[in-house]
Design a protein around this motif. Structure first.
Motif, short mmCIF file in Angstrom:
data_model
loop_
_atom_site.label_atom_id
_atom_site.label_comp_id
_atom_site.label_asym_id
_atom_site.label_seq_id
_atom_site.Cartn_x
_atom_site.Cartn_y
_atom_site.Cartn_z
N PRO A 28 0.84 -1.19 0.00
CA PRO A 28 0.00 0.00 0.00
C PRO A 28 0.88 1.25 0.00
O PRO A 28 1.89 1.29 0.72
CB PRO A 28 -0.76 -0.10 1.32
CG PRO A 28 0.09 -0.94 2.20
CD PRO A 28 0.94 -1.81 1.33
N ALA A 29 0.53 2.22 -0.82
CA ALA A 29 1.37 3.42 -0.88
C ALA A 29 0.52 4.67 -1.00
O ALA A 29 -0.41 4.72 -1.81
CB ALA A 29 2.32 3.32 -2.06
N GLU A 68 4.11 8.11 -1.98
CA GLU A 68 5.41 7.48 -1.75
C GLU A 68 6.29 7.53 -2.99
O GLU A 68 7.19 6.71 -3.15
CB GLU A 68 5.24 6.02 -1.32
CG GLU A 68 4.44 5.79 -0.06
CD GLU A 68 5.22 6.04 1.22
OE1 GLU A 68 6.39 6.47 1.13
OE2 GLU A 68 4.65 5.84 2.30
N GLY A 91 -7.23 5.12 3.29
CA GLY A 91 -6.47 4.74 4.49
C GLY A 91 -5.79 3.39 4.30
O GLY A 91 -6.25 2.56 3.50
N ASP A 127 5.15 -2.39 3.89
CA ASP A 127 5.03 -0.95 3.65
C ASP A 127 5.94 -0.53 2.51
O ASP A 127 6.97 -1.16 2.27
CB ASP A 127 5.45 -0.16 4.90
CG ASP A 127 4.41 -0.25 6.01
OD1 ASP A 127 3.34 -0.86 5.76
OD2 ASP A 127 4.67 0.28 7.10
N ALA A 128 5.58 0.57 1.86
CA ALA A 128 6.35 1.03 0.71
C ALA A 128 7.57 1.85 1.13
O ALA A 128 8.42 2.17 0.31
CB ALA A 128 5.47 1.88 -0.19
N LYS A 135 6.84 8.25 20.30
CA LYS A 135 6.12 7.31 19.45
C LYS A 135 6.34 5.87 19.92
O LYS A 135 5.41 5.07 19.98
CB LYS A 135 6.55 7.46 17.99
CG LYS A 135 5.98 6.39 17.09
CD LYS A 135 5.36 6.91 15.83
CE LYS A 135 4.68 5.77 15.07
NZ LYS A 135 4.48 6.05 13.68
N TYR A 166 1.18 9.17 9.61
CA TYR A 166 0.37 9.14 10.81
C TYR A 166 0.85 10.17 11.82
O TYR A 166 1.99 10.14 12.25
CB TYR A 166 0.42 7.75 11.45
CG TYR A 166 -0.30 6.72 10.62
CD1 TYR A 166 -1.65 6.50 10.79
CD2 TYR A 166 0.38 6.01 9.65
CE1 TYR A 166 -2.32 5.58 10.01
CE2 TYR A 166 -0.28 5.08 8.86
CZ TYR A 166 -1.63 4.87 9.05
OH TYR A 166 -2.29 3.96 8.28
N1 UDP Z 1 -0.40 4.37 3.71
C1 UDP Z 1 -1.52 4.20 2.88
N2 UDP Z 1 -2.61 5.02 3.06
C2 UDP Z 1 -2.66 5.98 4.03
C3 UDP Z 1 -1.54 6.12 4.88
C4 UDP Z 1 -0.44 5.31 4.70
O1 UDP Z 1 -1.51 3.35 2.00
O2 UDP Z 1 -3.67 6.67 4.12
C5 UDP Z 1 0.78 3.51 3.52
C6 UDP Z 1 2.08 4.26 3.40
O3 UDP Z 1 2.32 4.71 2.08
C7 UDP Z 1 3.10 3.23 3.84
C8 UDP Z 1 2.33 2.44 4.90
O4 UDP Z 1 0.95 2.70 4.66
O5 UDP Z 1 3.47 2.35 2.79
C9 UDP Z 1 2.72 2.83 6.31
O6 UDP Z 1 2.58 4.22 6.51
P1 UDP Z 1 3.61 5.05 7.35
O7 UDP Z 1 5.02 4.67 6.99
O8 UDP Z 1 3.26 6.50 7.19
O9 UDP Z 1 3.29 4.58 8.83
P2 UDP Z 1 4.34 4.35 10.02
O10 UDP Z 1 5.41 3.45 9.50
O11 UDP Z 1 4.87 5.71 10.36
O12 UDP Z 1 3.53 3.75 11.11
#
Ligand code: UDP
Ligand code: MG
Length: 316
Positions: free
Chosen positions: A9-10, A13, A72, A93-94, A131, A206
């Protein structure tokens, strides 16, 4: 040959995707599986989709899916899982915080017979103390409140067998807390411990407000403990009030105490008023969620979908 699909999911990115593709490509080259990667564009505002399409033009193992808007991460993941049919599916994650190089280890455990192999973070580089603390606190509260053993410090990075993905596809709740659902479906699960890197590019999507709401989602989706809490507080307050009432009564009767009590009255009224509003709010949380579910809306809409190996000429 068995097949492996990686769902990514991206959201905004574009800066990191090429590097992601380079690294995942190398991982694929070393696996004796028929591999593909599905990039899900969750309504990005930058040129993420264009980058995905150019990656697809260069590599037949790339598939792309574009949602009609930003839904989301939980729903982007769901959409991705709905659109792959491999024997094993990896979710990652991307942003390269989770290393694609761990996938062969996941695959090895899957071949040993595990249905779910999840990554547990032992260390999280590049994340603030606050965090890390709030995240640790969340996992522990969640553990106490729900009957579901959601593994600690575990993100979405994982491999799932076909039957687990099929099971997940049957769960169509709108308010999705994927980490909980992954555990909820059951089957044989095992962990791999790894160090989480910092982001390759861009910032986390986030903020604390979003994380707080996400935490509420997790708790209300998997526990009705807060609802019961109101009952207990109510019982306790009634008990205290009864004892206090008896004391006041006898004091007035035996000592002829003149009625004085504005401060205590104020304290009790405000405390109970506050407790009642809080309990109402909690009920409201659950009611709101019931309302959203009852509308039975589709989870997401797809704007475009290109399967792996689809001809690059068909681009749009
Ligand atoms: N992401 C998404 N939709 C959203 C928010 C985030 O697809 O509305 C994706 C984002 O591109 C990433 C993954 O979810 O690949 C994790 O997001 P992020 O790195 O911001 O979260 P963290 O690692 O800080 O918890
Ligand atoms: Mg991240």
């Amino acid at each position: 040959m068995n097949t492996l699909a990686v769902v990514v999911p991206a959201y905004n990115e574009s800066e990191g995707l090429r590097e992601f593709q380079r690294r995942i490509g190398l991982v694929f080259d070393g696996l004796d599986l028929q591999c593909s990667v599905l990039y899900v564009d969750d309504g990005s505002r930058d040129d993420t989709w264009q980058v995905m399409e150019s990656l697809r033009a260069q590599d037949p193992r790339v598939a792309t899916l574009k949602l009609s808007r930003n839904f989301g991460k939980e729903l982007a993941l769901t959409a991705g899982l709905d659109h792959v049919d491999a024997d094993a599916v990896v979710v990652i994650d991307a942003d390269l915080q989770d290393q694609p190089e761990l996938i062969p280890e996941f695959v090895a455990r899957w071949r040993e017979g595990y249905d779910v192999v999840y990554g547990t973070r032992s260390n999280r580089a590049g994340e603030t103390v606050l965090k890390k603390f709030t995240s640790a606190a969340f996992y522990r509260v969640m553990e106490k409140m729900s009957d579901l053993p959601v593994p600690r410090d575990t993100g979405d990075f994982r491999l799932m067998s076909r039957r687990v993905v099929d099971a997940l596809k049957l769960v169509r709740e709108r308010q999705r807390f994927m980490k909980g659902l992954f555990t909820w479906v059951g089957f044989r699960q095992t962990a791999i411990v790894y160090d989480r890197d910092s982001r390759f590019a861009g910032d986390s999507k986030y903020n604390y407000w979003k994380l707080w709401n996400f935490a509420l989602e997790g708790i209300t989706s998997f526990s009705s403990f807060p609802l019961r809490l109101a009952t207990y507080v109510g019982f306790f307050a009634a008990l205290v009030a009864f004892v206090f009432g008896v004391i006041v009564f006898f004091k007035a009767l035996v000592y002829g105490d003149p009625v004085r009590g504005y401060p205590s009255l104020m304290v009790v009224v405000l405390f109970l008023g506050g407790a009642q509003l809080m309990a109402l709010g909690m009920i409201g949380e659950y009611l709101g969620r019931t309302y959203v579910e009852s509308k039975q809306r589709p989870l997401y809409f797809v704007d475009r979908h290109h399967a792996p190996g689809a001809s690059a000429a068909k681009r749009d």
